[in-house]
Design a protein around this motif. Sequence first.
Motif, PDB file in Angstrom:
ATOM      1  N   LEU A 109       0.814  -1.210   0.000  1.00 31.84           N
ATOM      2  CA  LEU A 109       0.000   0.000   0.000  1.00 31.84           C
ATOM      3  C   LEU A 109       0.849   1.261   0.000  1.00 31.84           C
ATOM      4  O   LEU A 109       0.593   2.181  -0.779  1.00 31.84           O
ATOM      5  N   ARG A 110       1.841   1.303   0.891  1.00 29.19           N
ATOM      6  CA  ARG A 110       2.711   2.484   0.995  1.00 29.19           C
ATOM      7  C   ARG A 110       4.082   2.068   1.470  1.00 29.19           C
ATOM      8  O   ARG A 110       4.243   1.031   2.103  1.00 29.19           O
ATOM      9  N   LEU A 111       5.061   2.921   1.186  1.00 30.83           N
ATOM     10  CA  LEU A 111       6.420   2.726   1.672  1.00 30.83           C
ATOM     11  C   LEU A 111       6.773   3.897   2.566  1.00 30.83           C
ATOM     12  O   LEU A 111       6.509   5.050   2.219  1.00 30.83           O
ATOM     13  N   GLY A 112       7.364   3.601   3.719  1.00 27.75           N
ATOM     14  CA  GLY A 112       7.819   4.661   4.614  1.00 27.75           C
ATOM     15  C   GLY A 112       9.050   5.328   4.037  1.00 27.75           C
ATOM     16  O   GLY A 112       9.537   4.972   2.965  1.00 27.75           O
ATOM     17  N   ALA A 113       9.586   6.288   4.760  1.00 22.00           N
ATOM     18  CA  ALA A 113      10.820   6.955   4.349  1.00 22.00           C
ATOM     19  C   ALA A 113      11.887   5.907   4.058  1.00 22.00           C
ATOM     20  O   ALA A 113      11.782   4.777   4.548  1.00 22.00           O
ATOM     21  N   PRO A 114      12.898   6.233   3.283  1.00 22.91           N
ATOM     22  CA  PRO A 114      13.927   5.242   2.979  1.00 22.91           C
ATOM     23  C   PRO A 114      14.382   4.512   4.242  1.00 22.91           C
ATOM     24  O   PRO A 114      14.727   5.131   5.239  1.00 22.91           O
ATOM     25  N   GLY A 115      14.282   3.188   4.175  1.00 26.49           N
ATOM     26  CA  GLY A 115      14.639   2.362   5.317  1.00 26.49           C
ATOM     27  C   GLY A 115      13.511   2.207   6.315  1.00 26.49           C
ATOM     28  O   GLY A 115      13.670   1.576   7.347  1.00 26.49           O
ATOM     29  N   GLY A 116      12.329   2.773   6.011  1.00 26.47           N
ATOM     30  CA  GLY A 116      11.203   2.753   6.932  1.00 26.47           C
ATOM     31  C   GLY A 116      10.320   1.523   6.781  1.00 26.47           C
ATOM     32  O   GLY A 116      10.723   0.504   6.235  1.00 26.47           O
ATOM     33  N   LEU A 117       9.101   1.671   7.246  1.00 20.03           N
ATOM     34  CA  LEU A 117       8.144   0.567   7.261  1.00 20.03           C
ATOM     35  C   LEU A 117       7.462   0.391   5.911  1.00 20.03           C
ATOM     36  O   LEU A 117       7.313   1.333   5.141  1.00 20.03           O
ATOM     37  N   LEU A 118       6.999  -0.838   5.656  1.00 21.47           N
ATOM     38  CA  LEU A 118       6.151  -1.134   4.511  1.00 21.47           C
ATOM     39  C   LEU A 118       4.733  -1.310   5.046  1.00 21.47           C
ATOM     40  O   LEU A 118       4.524  -2.003   6.042  1.00 21.47           O
ATOM     41  N   HIS A 119       3.766  -0.664   4.412  1.00 15.57           N
ATOM     42  CA  HIS A 119       2.361  -0.798   4.760  1.00 15.57           C
ATOM     43  C   HIS A 119       1.787  -1.798   3.757  1.00 15.57           C
ATOM     44  O   HIS A 119       1.760  -1.543   2.560  1.00 15.57           O
ATOM     45  N   LEU A 120       1.350  -2.961   4.270  1.00 14.40           N
ATOM     46  CA  LEU A 120       0.929  -4.076   3.422  1.00 14.40           C
ATOM     47  C   LEU A 120      -0.510  -4.469   3.717  1.00 14.40           C
ATOM     48  O   LEU A 120      -1.031  -4.182   4.804  1.00 14.40           O
ATOM     49  N   ASN A 156      -3.294  -7.922   3.197  1.00 19.47           N
ATOM     50  CA  ASN A 156      -3.624  -9.295   2.798  1.00 19.47           C
ATOM     51  C   ASN A 156      -5.129  -9.384   2.969  1.00 19.47           C
ATOM     52  O   ASN A 156      -5.622  -9.601   4.068  1.00 19.47           O
ATOM     53  N   GLY A 157      -5.860  -9.147   1.872  1.00 11.35           N
ATOM     54  CA  GLY A 157      -7.313  -9.072   1.976  1.00 11.35           C
ATOM     55  C   GLY A 157      -7.694  -7.863   2.820  1.00 11.35           C
ATOM     56  O   GLY A 157      -7.247  -6.754   2.571  1.00 11.35           O
ATOM     57  N   PHE A 158      -8.511  -8.091   3.872  1.00 14.10           N
ATOM     58  CA  PHE A 158      -8.933  -6.994   4.746  1.00 14.10           C
ATOM     59  C   PHE A 158      -7.903  -6.662   5.813  1.00 14.10           C
ATOM     60  O   PHE A 158      -8.015  -5.657   6.499  1.00 14.10           O
ATOM     61  N   LEU A 159      -6.902  -7.501   5.988  1.00 15.70           N
ATOM     62  CA  LEU A 159      -5.879  -7.283   7.007  1.00 15.70           C
ATOM     63  C   LEU A 159      -4.816  -6.330   6.485  1.00 15.70           C
ATOM     64  O   LEU A 159      -4.204  -6.579   5.447  1.00 15.70           O
ATOM     65  N   GLU A 160      -4.607  -5.226   7.184  1.00 15.51           N
ATOM     66  CA  GLU A 160      -3.518  -4.302   6.867  1.00 15.51           C
ATOM     67  C   GLU A 160      -2.529  -4.343   8.011  1.00 15.51           C
ATOM     68  O   GLU A 160      -2.920  -4.424   9.175  1.00 15.51           O
ATOM     69  N   PHE A 161      -1.242  -4.315   7.686  1.00 17.30           N
ATOM     70  CA  PHE A 161      -0.209  -4.355   8.712  1.00 17.30           C
ATOM     71  C   PHE A 161       1.047  -3.670   8.218  1.00 17.30           C
ATOM     72  O   PHE A 161       1.205  -3.429   7.021  1.00 17.30           O
ATOM     73  N   MET A 162       1.907  -3.328   9.170  1.00 16.16           N
ATOM     74  CA  MET A 162       3.176  -2.695   8.862  1.00 16.16           C
ATOM     75  C   MET A 162       4.282  -3.716   9.100  1.00 16.16           C
ATOM     76  O   MET A 162       4.182  -4.545  10.002  1.00 16.16           O
ATOM     77  N   LEU A 163       5.322  -3.640   8.287  1.00 20.59           N
ATOM     78  CA  LEU A 163       6.444  -4.561   8.410  1.00 20.59           C
ATOM     79  C   LEU A 163       7.739  -3.765   8.257  1.00 20.59           C
ATOM     80  O   LEU A 163       7.848  -2.937   7.347  1.00 20.59           O
ATOM     81  N   ARG A 164       8.672  -4.014   9.154  1.00 25.11           N
ATOM     82  CA  ARG A 164       9.970  -3.345   9.044  1.00 25.11           C
ATOM     83  C   ARG A 164      10.677  -3.806   7.773  1.00 25.11           C
ATOM     84  O   ARG A 164      10.594  -4.961   7.372  1.00 25.11           O
ATOM     85  N   ARG A 165      11.393  -2.892   7.160  1.00 20.56           N
ATOM     86  CA  ARG A 165      12.090  -3.196   5.909  1.00 20.56           C
ATOM     87  C   ARG A 165      13.166  -4.269   6.099  1.00 20.56           C
ATOM     88  O   ARG A 165      13.383  -5.088   5.212  1.00 20.56           O
TER      89      ARG A 165
END
Length: 86
Positions: free
Chosen positions: A48-59, A61-70
């Motif tokens: 969905l979105r990328l954080g600042a360089p080296g930041g979080l990824l906004h992902l 999976n269906g209705f579930l949204e979550f953030m993941l460290r790069r």
Amino acid sequence: MTEPTTLIPLSQARAGQRVRIHSLPQQPECRSRLAAMGIQISSELEVLRLGAPGGLLHLANGFLEFMLRRDVAHHMTVELLANASP
């Protein structure tokens, strides 16, 4: 004849791309957290979105949204499927 699948680290995917997971991080804590959210090999995600360089990824999976460290995403290989929007 089908073309070979190109795999990249999830950390290299761009916003709007859809991916299919081919491998998960080796750390048991990461694997169990992802499994608790229903994320496993062959799951499809949308970036969905990328954080600042080296930041979080906004992902999603269906209705579930979550953030993941790069740094965690770097240890997951994915196949690019298609862009989420035309």
